[in-house]
Motif scaffolding. Structure first.
Motif, PDB file in Angstrom:
ATOM      1  N   VAL A 103       0.840  -1.195   0.000  1.00  0.00           N
ATOM      2  CA  VAL A 103       0.000   0.000   0.000  1.00  0.00           C
ATOM      3  C   VAL A 103       0.876   1.246   0.000  1.00  0.00           C
ATOM      4  N   GLY A 104       0.233   2.377  -0.271  1.00  0.00           N
ATOM      5  CA  GLY A 104       0.953   3.647  -0.285  1.00  0.00           C
ATOM      6  C   GLY A 104       0.316   4.591  -1.275  1.00  0.00           C
TER       7      GLY A 104
ATOM      8  N   ALA B 249       4.259   6.076  -5.273  1.00  0.00           N
ATOM      9  CA  ALA B 249       5.185   5.569  -4.251  1.00  0.00           C
ATOM     10  C   ALA B 249       6.094   4.464  -4.788  1.00  0.00           C
ATOM     11  N   GLY B 250       5.725   3.875  -5.936  1.00  0.00           N
ATOM     12  CA  GLY B 250       6.547   2.819  -6.519  1.00  0.00           C
ATOM     13  C   GLY B 250       5.954   1.430  -6.397  1.00  0.00           C
ATOM     14  N   LYS B 251       4.689   1.329  -5.984  1.00  0.00           N
ATOM     15  CA  LYS B 251       4.056   0.034  -5.732  1.00  0.00           C
ATOM     16  C   LYS B 251       3.981  -0.824  -6.997  1.00  0.00           C
ATOM     17  N   THR B 252       3.417  -0.246  -8.049  1.00  0.00           N
ATOM     18  CA  THR B 252       3.247  -1.014  -9.288  1.00  0.00           C
ATOM     19  C   THR B 252       4.590  -1.307  -9.930  1.00  0.00           C
TER      20      THR B 252
ATOM     21  N   ILE C 152      -0.232  -8.378  -3.375  1.00  0.00           N
ATOM     22  CA  ILE C 152      -1.337  -7.576  -3.881  1.00  0.00           C
ATOM     23  C   ILE C 152      -1.061  -6.097  -3.672  1.00  0.00           C
ATOM     24  N   VAL C 153      -0.984  -5.345  -4.763  1.00  0.00           N
ATOM     25  CA  VAL C 153      -0.940  -3.890  -4.680  1.00  0.00           C
ATOM     26  C   VAL C 153      -2.382  -3.395  -4.578  1.00  0.00           C
ATOM     27  N   THR C 154      -2.671  -2.595  -3.562  1.00  0.00           N
ATOM     28  CA  THR C 154      -4.047  -2.166  -3.361  1.00  0.00           C
ATOM     29  C   THR C 154      -4.130  -0.807  -2.675  1.00  0.00           C
ATOM     30  N   HIS C 155      -5.203  -0.089  -2.993  1.00  0.00           N
ATOM     31  CA  HIS C 155      -5.570   1.107  -2.234  1.00  0.00           C
ATOM     32  C   HIS C 155      -6.681   0.786  -1.239  1.00  0.00           C
ATOM     33  N   ASP C 156      -7.125  -0.466  -1.241  1.00  0.00           N
ATOM     34  CA  ASP C 156      -8.245  -0.877  -0.401  1.00  0.00           C
ATOM     35  C   ASP C 156      -7.730  -1.212   1.007  1.00  0.00           C
ATOM     36  N   GLU C 157      -7.984  -0.318   1.938  1.00  0.00           N
ATOM     37  CA  GLU C 157      -7.471  -0.511   3.300  1.00  0.00           C
ATOM     38  C   GLU C 157      -8.110  -1.719   3.978  1.00  0.00           C
ATOM     39  N   THR C 158      -9.360  -2.040   3.607  1.00  0.00           N
ATOM     40  CA  THR C 158     -10.015  -3.212   4.185  1.00  0.00           C
ATOM     41  C   THR C 158      -9.268  -4.479   3.807  1.00  0.00           C
ATOM     42  N   LEU C 159      -8.910  -4.598   2.527  1.00  0.00           N
ATOM     43  CA  LEU C 159      -8.138  -5.754   2.076  1.00  0.00           C
ATOM     44  C   LEU C 159      -6.777  -5.784   2.771  1.00  0.00           C
TER      45      LEU C 159
ATOM     46  N   VAL D 181       6.509   4.589   0.552  1.00  0.00           N
ATOM     47  CA  VAL D 181       6.447   6.051   0.418  1.00  0.00           C
ATOM     48  C   VAL D 181       7.691   6.495  -0.331  1.00  0.00           C
ATOM     49  N   ASP D 182       7.520   7.209  -1.414  1.00  0.00           N
ATOM     50  CA  ASP D 182       8.643   7.781  -2.172  1.00  0.00           C
ATOM     51  C   ASP D 182       9.704   6.756  -2.522  1.00  0.00           C
TER      52      ASP D 182
END
Length: 217
Positions: free
Chosen positions: A33-34, A38-41, A193-200, A211-212
């Motif tokens: 997450v991030g 931030a470089g996730k993908t 899993i890259v996600t913006h879903d905080e629940t997941l 971050v960065d």
């Protein structure tokens, strides 16, 4: 199972990853997450051997993959890594069953054997009645489950998922998230899993926050 050592990635003057080191064990469900940028993908693409790092090393089961040539990487990717994208990326002209077996055919497996296994995966996904349906004849949640089955057909070491539930409604999102853990319990499958879903993210075994271009926690 996967070890990442001081991974960096630059695009021209822009340094996206600035020295990422991680270890991921077999059977873990990991979320990354991030904030955007931030470089996730980028990290996921490097783990998936879709791109090469500027520096650092990636090991799968002790074998360094970051320096393999393109032909060897393509074979390695097909046999050891499954991908699930935000938008299922199914081929519209093919049925659900045909979409699932594509990686198996690329790997040179017998078509009848691949079709039999694909049908078993359809049963696990509770979509066996959709075997002959094309993507346009199925819902978004159904298409995404077909994409997961396609990712599993070659028994990969790891499934890499980039915002896999980002385009789904709440009900389908919950079903997909539950499916990931059911598959881990059934097959010992590893998920990153890259996600913006905080629940997941709260459900996963471990959350990696970026971050960065670095791992923050």
């Amino acid at each position: 199972m996967i070890r990442i050592e001081n991974l960096t990635k630059s695009f021209g003057d822009l340094q996206v990853l600035k020295g990422v080191s991680l270890e991921i064990k077999k059977g873990e469900v990991i979320s990354i997450v991030g904030p955007s940028g931030a470089g996730k993908t980028t990290l996921l693409q490097l783990i998936g051997t879709l791109d090469k790092p500027t520096g650092g090393k990636i090991y799968f089961n002790g074998e360094e993959v970051s320096q393999m040539n393109s032909k060897r990487l393509a074979t390695f990717r097909n046999r050891h890594i499954g991908f699930v994208f935000q938008f299922h990326q199914l081929l519209p002209e093919f049925t659900a069953l045909e979409n699932i077996i594509i990686p198996a055919l690329i790997a040179g497996r017998d078509r009848k054997e691949a079709e039999k296994e694909a049908y078993e995966l359809l049963k696990i996904m509770k979509l066996e009645e959709r075997a002959s349906h094309k993507p346009s004849e199925m819902s978004g949640g159904e298409n995404q489950r077909i994409a997961v089955a396609r990712a599993l057909i070659n028994h990969p070491d790891v499934i890499l998922a980039d915002e896999p539930s980002g385009s789904l409604d709440s009900r389908n999102k919950e079903e997909l998230h539950k499916l990931f853990f059911d598959l881990r319990d059934k097959f010992g499958q590893t998920f990153i899993i890259v996600t913006h879903d905080e629940t997941l993210a709260t459900l996963t075994d471990r959350t990696i926050r970026m971050v960065d271009g670095v791992v923050a926690e």
